[in-house]
Write an enzyme that holds these catalytic residues in place. Sequence first.
Site, PDB file in Angstrom:
ATOM      1  N   GLU A   3       0.865  -1.238   0.028  1.00  0.00           N
ATOM      2  CA  GLU A   3       0.039  -0.071   0.068  1.00  0.00           C
ATOM      3  C   GLU A   3       0.858   1.215  -0.129  1.00  0.00           C
ATOM      4  O   GLU A   3       0.558   2.213  -0.776  1.00  0.00           O
ATOM      5  CB  GLU A   3      -0.797   0.032   1.167  1.00  0.00           C
TER       6      GLU A   3
ATOM      7  N   ASN B 144       1.374   4.133  -3.157  1.00  0.00           N
ATOM      8  CA  ASN B 144       0.899   5.518  -2.855  1.00  0.00           C
ATOM      9  C   ASN B 144       2.294   6.264  -3.280  1.00  0.00           C
ATOM     10  O   ASN B 144       1.922   7.386  -3.921  1.00  0.00           O
ATOM     11  CB  ASN B 144       0.719   5.775  -1.300  1.00  0.00           C
TER      12      ASN B 144
ATOM     13  N   ARG C 265      -8.785   3.782  -8.011  1.00  0.00           N
ATOM     14  CA  ARG C 265      -8.303   3.431  -6.691  1.00  0.00           C
ATOM     15  C   ARG C 265      -9.403   3.305  -5.901  1.00  0.00           C
ATOM     16  O   ARG C 265     -10.487   4.058  -5.770  1.00  0.00           O
ATOM     17  CB  ARG C 265      -7.327   4.560  -6.342  1.00  0.00           C
TER      18      ARG C 265
END
Lengths: 146, 117
Positions: free
Chosen positions: A46, A50, A105
């Site tokens: 994650e 990002n 997303r």
Amino acid sequence: MKNNMHLEFTSVSENEAFARVTVASFIAQLDPTMDELTELKTVVSEAVTNSIIHGYENRQDQKIYISCSIEEDEIELVIRDEGIGISDIDEAVQPLYTSKPELERSGMGFTIMENFMDKVEVVSHPGEGTTLKLYKQLKKSKTLCN
Amino acid sequence: MSLKTQFTTKENVLLVRLSGELDHHTSDRLKKEWQQAIRENNAKHVILNLEDLSFMDSSGLGVFLGRYKEVMQLGGEMVVCSISPAVKRLFDLSGLFKIIRLEESEEYALLRLGVAS
């Protein structure tokens, strides 16, 4: 004694798998459960995603830095980029919030990180980049010698 | 380990079987292949079999949500089956089970959609 490792790699999406597998290999010496290992891999995935999508806006020639320290059963993970930064952190960490809905997303990245770790700290300055500090205490050894 | 995809159809149901790891890197290709499979097969409903998916993060949730919206527009339904506890946790966290039904196996999912396996 603290045991550390540092990683520096290019901001290409192929490295998402590299980063999570490498961190998991380092953590393996603490003998985590499969669940704990999956949680850490997911969190690394994650955070690196990002940095690539949001921090660097998919520019592929940038750098992402990961440091991981372990001491007894305590893990400290620092994941940093030198990208565009987050102007409103409170908004960014909201469940289902995404600044890029056109990219499909889910907006669940921060929620997952907060659920899978004990503590998540976000330090970010627009134009300078974002640093995530993530902490997790592994459960004590499940094998009892008696 | 990368992502392997398999698309087959039964009547108007597209069966999507995923194995390997689904992350941001592999999700773009999955989206394109999935959309193409829906178009080429004129499928209405989708069954998503995640039995052999060894890793997934929130990028997977995004792709599933995107395809769910497209299936809805065609008046279809999306069912997920054979899901691991780790992936189930991500579905639970995101509330995806409110819109995508969970079944134990492909057979049950097909029955649910009125197709005999």
